[in-house]
Design an enzyme around this catalytic site. Structure first.
Site, PDB file in Angstrom:
ATOM      1  N   LYS A   1       0.830  -1.079   0.024  1.00  0.00           N
ATOM      2  CA  LYS A   1       0.004  -0.073  -0.063  1.00  0.00           C
ATOM      3  C   LYS A   1       0.930   1.285  -0.007  1.00  0.00           C
ATOM      4  O   LYS A   1       0.687   2.207  -0.725  1.00  0.00           O
ATOM      5  CB  LYS A   1      -0.957   0.029   1.135  1.00  0.00           C
ATOM      6  CG  LYS A   1      -1.564  -1.174   1.298  1.00  0.00           C
ATOM      7  CD  LYS A   1      -2.858  -1.053   2.408  1.00  0.00           C
ATOM      8  CE  LYS A   1      -2.132  -1.229   3.758  1.00  0.00           C
ATOM      9  NZ  LYS A   1      -1.422  -2.402   4.310  1.00  0.00           N
TER      10      LYS A   1
ATOM     11  N   ARG B   1      -9.508   0.904   9.109  1.00  0.00           N
ATOM     12  CA  ARG B   1      -9.251  -0.413   9.258  1.00  0.00           C
ATOM     13  C   ARG B   1     -10.130  -1.242  10.172  1.00  0.00           C
ATOM     14  O   ARG B   1     -10.100  -2.397  10.376  1.00  0.00           O
ATOM     15  CB  ARG B   1      -8.036  -0.299  10.386  1.00  0.00           C
ATOM     16  CG  ARG B   1      -6.634  -0.456   9.706  1.00  0.00           C
ATOM     17  CD  ARG B   1      -5.551  -0.361  10.591  1.00  0.00           C
ATOM     18  NE  ARG B   1      -4.553  -1.228  10.363  1.00  0.00           N
ATOM     19  CZ  ARG B   1      -3.301  -0.826   9.626  1.00  0.00           C
ATOM     20  NH1 ARG B   1      -3.153   0.548   9.116  1.00  0.00           N
ATOM     21  NH2 ARG B   1      -2.428  -1.503   9.307  1.00  0.00           N
TER      22      ARG B   1
ATOM     23  N   ARG C   1      11.737  -5.614   4.689  1.00  0.00           N
ATOM     24  CA  ARG C   1      11.679  -4.135   4.574  1.00  0.00           C
ATOM     25  C   ARG C   1      12.684  -3.458   5.349  1.00  0.00           C
ATOM     26  O   ARG C   1      12.671  -3.756   6.549  1.00  0.00           O
ATOM     27  CB  ARG C   1      10.272  -3.915   4.819  1.00  0.00           C
ATOM     28  CG  ARG C   1       9.881  -2.258   5.045  1.00  0.00           C
ATOM     29  CD  ARG C   1       8.649  -1.711   5.216  1.00  0.00           C
ATOM     30  NE  ARG C   1       7.719  -2.534   6.210  1.00  0.00           N
ATOM     31  CZ  ARG C   1       6.524  -2.409   6.405  1.00  0.00           C
ATOM     32  NH1 ARG C   1       5.798  -1.771   5.392  1.00  0.00           N
ATOM     33  NH2 ARG C   1       5.967  -2.962   7.399  1.00  0.00           N
TER      34      ARG C   1
ATOM     35  N   ARG D   1      11.343  -1.682  11.079  1.00  0.00           N
ATOM     36  CA  ARG D   1      10.374  -1.718  11.836  1.00  0.00           C
ATOM     37  C   ARG D   1      10.266  -2.658  12.917  1.00  0.00           C
ATOM     38  O   ARG D   1      10.322  -3.724  12.561  1.00  0.00           O
ATOM     39  CB  ARG D   1       8.842  -1.340  11.068  1.00  0.00           C
ATOM     40  CG  ARG D   1       8.845  -0.097  10.423  1.00  0.00           C
ATOM     41  CD  ARG D   1       7.679   0.054   9.620  1.00  0.00           C
ATOM     42  NE  ARG D   1       6.342  -0.581  10.028  1.00  0.00           N
ATOM     43  CZ  ARG D   1       5.295  -0.464   9.350  1.00  0.00           C
ATOM     44  NH1 ARG D   1       5.085  -0.007   8.272  1.00  0.00           N
ATOM     45  NH2 ARG D   1       4.132  -1.166   9.626  1.00  0.00           N
TER      46      ARG D   1
ATOM     47  N   ARG E   1      -0.453  -9.112  13.540  1.00  0.00           N
ATOM     48  CA  ARG E   1      -1.086  -7.905  12.667  1.00  0.00           C
ATOM     49  C   ARG E   1      -1.809  -8.681  11.494  1.00  0.00           C
ATOM     50  O   ARG E   1      -3.035  -8.409  11.160  1.00  0.00           O
ATOM     51  CB  ARG E   1       0.182  -7.374  11.919  1.00  0.00           C
ATOM     52  CG  ARG E   1       0.931  -6.275  12.922  1.00  0.00           C
ATOM     53  CD  ARG E   1       2.215  -6.070  12.179  1.00  0.00           C
ATOM     54  NE  ARG E   1       2.217  -5.035  11.014  1.00  0.00           N
ATOM     55  CZ  ARG E   1       2.937  -4.678  10.166  1.00  0.00           C
ATOM     56  NH1 ARG E   1       4.354  -5.521  10.354  1.00  0.00           N
ATOM     57  NH2 ARG E   1       2.920  -4.088   9.069  1.00  0.00           N
TER      58      ARG E   1
HETATM   59  P1  AP5 Z   1       5.017  -1.701   1.847  1.00  0.00           P
HETATM   60  O1  AP5 Z   1       4.724  -0.779   0.507  1.00  0.00           O
HETATM   61  O2  AP5 Z   1       5.619  -0.980   2.983  1.00  0.00           O
HETATM   62  O3  AP5 Z   1       3.480  -2.280   2.305  1.00  0.00           O
HETATM   63  P2  AP5 Z   1       2.446  -1.794   2.952  1.00  0.00           P
HETATM   64  O4  AP5 Z   1       1.087  -2.575   2.466  1.00  0.00           O
HETATM   65  O5  AP5 Z   1       2.237  -0.336   3.114  1.00  0.00           O
HETATM   66  O6  AP5 Z   1       2.824  -2.429   4.639  1.00  0.00           O
HETATM   67  P3  AP5 Z   1       2.459  -2.035   5.947  1.00  0.00           P
HETATM   68  O7  AP5 Z   1       3.227  -2.882   6.875  1.00  0.00           O
HETATM   69  O8  AP5 Z   1       2.977  -0.542   6.221  1.00  0.00           O
HETATM   70  O9  AP5 Z   1       1.009  -1.978   6.346  1.00  0.00           O
HETATM   71  P4  AP5 Z   1       0.152  -1.874   7.541  1.00  0.00           P
HETATM   72  O10 AP5 Z   1      -1.132  -1.443   7.054  1.00  0.00           O
HETATM   73  O11 AP5 Z   1       0.148  -3.174   8.309  1.00  0.00           O
HETATM   74  O12 AP5 Z   1       0.961  -0.838   8.384  1.00  0.00           O
HETATM   75  P5  AP5 Z   1       0.744   0.537   8.842  1.00  0.00           P
HETATM   76  O13 AP5 Z   1       1.943   1.373   8.654  1.00  0.00           O
HETATM   77  O14 AP5 Z   1      -0.173   1.235   7.995  1.00  0.00           O
HETATM   78  O15 AP5 Z   1       5.662  -3.069   1.263  1.00  0.00           O
HETATM   79  C1  AP5 Z   1       6.259  -3.939   2.242  1.00  0.00           C
HETATM   80  C2  AP5 Z   1       7.603  -4.153   1.645  1.00  0.00           C
HETATM   81  O16 AP5 Z   1       7.469  -4.997   0.464  1.00  0.00           O
HETATM   82  C3  AP5 Z   1       8.686  -3.042   1.365  1.00  0.00           C
HETATM   83  O17 AP5 Z   1       9.926  -3.450   1.762  1.00  0.00           O
HETATM   84  C4  AP5 Z   1       8.619  -2.936  -0.272  1.00  0.00           C
HETATM   85  O18 AP5 Z   1       9.857  -2.425  -0.680  1.00  0.00           O
HETATM   86  C5  AP5 Z   1       8.327  -4.320  -0.579  1.00  0.00           C
HETATM   87  N1  AP5 Z   1       7.480  -4.284  -1.791  1.00  0.00           N
HETATM   88  C6  AP5 Z   1       6.396  -3.757  -2.137  1.00  0.00           C
HETATM   89  N2  AP5 Z   1       5.896  -3.798  -3.094  1.00  0.00           N
HETATM   90  C7  AP5 Z   1       6.526  -5.030  -3.687  1.00  0.00           C
HETATM   91  C8  AP5 Z   1       6.423  -5.928  -4.896  1.00  0.00           C
HETATM   92  N3  AP5 Z   1       5.693  -5.427  -5.641  1.00  0.00           N
HETATM   93  N4  AP5 Z   1       7.429  -6.542  -5.085  1.00  0.00           N
HETATM   94  C9  AP5 Z   1       8.296  -6.640  -4.159  1.00  0.00           C
HETATM   95  N5  AP5 Z   1       8.643  -6.245  -2.744  1.00  0.00           N
HETATM   96  C10 AP5 Z   1       7.589  -5.188  -2.665  1.00  0.00           C
HETATM   97  O19 AP5 Z   1       0.524   0.387  10.339  1.00  0.00           O
HETATM   98  C11 AP5 Z   1       1.260   0.198  11.272  1.00  0.00           C
HETATM   99  C12 AP5 Z   1       0.272   0.088  12.723  1.00  0.00           C
HETATM  100  O20 AP5 Z   1      -0.111   1.464  13.176  1.00  0.00           O
HETATM  101  C13 AP5 Z   1      -0.926  -0.888  12.628  1.00  0.00           C
HETATM  102  O21 AP5 Z   1      -0.341  -2.062  13.090  1.00  0.00           O
HETATM  103  C14 AP5 Z   1      -1.598  -0.514  13.946  1.00  0.00           C
HETATM  104  O22 AP5 Z   1      -1.021  -0.536  15.241  1.00  0.00           O
HETATM  105  C15 AP5 Z   1      -1.201   1.395  13.655  1.00  0.00           C
HETATM  106  N6  AP5 Z   1      -2.347   2.152  12.712  1.00  0.00           N
HETATM  107  C16 AP5 Z   1      -2.057   2.386  11.479  1.00  0.00           C
HETATM  108  N7  AP5 Z   1      -2.971   2.978  10.999  1.00  0.00           N
HETATM  109  C17 AP5 Z   1      -4.103   2.689  11.762  1.00  0.00           C
HETATM  110  C18 AP5 Z   1      -5.747   2.795  12.010  1.00  0.00           C
HETATM  111  N8  AP5 Z   1      -6.390   3.458  10.890  1.00  0.00           N
HETATM  112  N9  AP5 Z   1      -6.355   2.470  12.954  1.00  0.00           N
HETATM  113  C19 AP5 Z   1      -5.731   1.928  14.114  1.00  0.00           C
HETATM  114  N10 AP5 Z   1      -4.395   1.493  13.998  1.00  0.00           N
HETATM  115  C20 AP5 Z   1      -3.672   1.898  13.012  1.00  0.00           C
END
Ligand code: AP5
Length: 217
Positions: free
Chosen positions: A13, A88, A127, A160, A171
């Site tokens: 994402k 979410r 990552r 991270r 997660r």
């Molecule tokens: P990346 O693009 O970073 O993936 P992502 O889907 O953004 O993954 P996240 O782990 O950031 O998502 P998340 O929703 O769990 O975490 P968030 O930060 O929102 O890609 C991942 C890796 O793969 C990278 O190394 C990239 O280079 C590689 N990659 C990407 N595409 C690729 C491809 N096509 N081929 C090969 N490699 C590829 O949330 C973190 C925490 O914050 C949550 O757990 C929660 O505690 C809190 N939080 C955040 N938002 C909320 C909310 N709305 N409500 C409550 N708590 C929240």
């Protein structure tokens, strides 16, 4: 462009949102990035969020809805936004609908990025993120030119805390229980576009752009 990217942790994402902002001039609103910045600055929100994030759980809905309401009212969101990591839960989705309604606006489209669990784990364990500019890398799929250093701003790269195997599993469980119901929520509203998230980053970007073109047609 007023869209949201839905999908499990590691679906790509953030990677795709960053590219879409460049192409469409819309701003990326990543709730994960906002919370991590707050944690780094040790604000009261950041301290509370850090303790929750490290366990892979969700920050309370009311807090997140207020945070996003404030963010979407900022000037840089006027041209459009790409929500990454919000909503979410069903409560957050209703909250978003209310925020946009009050602004006289609505969502154009929801992209669901689908990736199997084995790919997710591989992506998250490899990552690395830049502390300086937030750029994303992967040890295998997108390594930096110099180990541990950001190509763009020369900032240090870090892993991270929630990308350790045990927290990844937590997660994924939270995603299935609390976030996956949003798929039907947005399908019922005719907004959902499903994207195959397996393949290289450019391929997936092209699929999203094609789906966006279809949504606008
Ligand atoms: P990346 O693009 O970073 O993936 P992502 O889907 O953004 O993954 P996240 O782990 O950031 O998502 P998340 O929703 O769990 O975490 P968030 O930060 O929102 O890609 C991942 C890796 O793969 C990278 O190394 C990239 O280079 C590689 N990659 C990407 N595409 C690729 C491809 N096509 N081929 C090969 N490699 C590829 O949330 C973190 C925490 O914050 C949550 O757990 C929660 O505690 C809190 N939080 C955040 N938002 C909320 C909310 N709305 N409500 C409550 N708590 C929240």
């Amino acid at each position: 462009m007023r869209v949201l990217l839905l999908g499990p942790p590691g679906a790509g994402k953030g990677t795709q949102a960053k590219r879409l902002t460049g192409a469409f001039g819309a701003c990326q609103v990543s709730t994960g990035d906002i919370l991590r910045n707050a944690a780094q600055e040790e604000t009261p929100l950041g301290q509370k969020a850090a303790a929750i994030m490290v366990k892979g759980e969700l920050v309370p809905d009311a807090l997140m809805i207020d945070l996003v309401a404030e963010r979407l009212r900022q000037d840089d969101c006027r041209k459009g936004f790409i929500l990454d990591g919000f909503p979410r839960t069903l409560e957050q989705a209703d909250g978003l609908e209310g925020i946009l309604k009050a602004m006289g606006s609505e969502l154009d489209c929801v992209f669901l990025i689908r990736v199997p669990e084995a790919v997710i784990v591989e992506r998250l364990e490899g990552r690395r993120s830049c502390r300086g500019c937030g750029a994303l890398y992967h040890l295998v799929f997108h390594p930096p030119a110099r180990a541990g250093v950001c190509d763009r701003c020369q900032g240090p790269l870090y892993q991270r805390e929630d990308d350790w195997a045990e927290t990844i599993r937590a997660r994924l469980r939270v995603y299935e229980a609390q976030t996956a119901p949003l798929i039907q929520y947005y399908r019922d509203r005719g907004l959902l576009k499903e994207i195959d998230g397996v393949g290289d980053v450019d391929e997936i970007q092209n699929r999203i752009r094609q789906a966006w073109g279809e949504a606008r047609a």
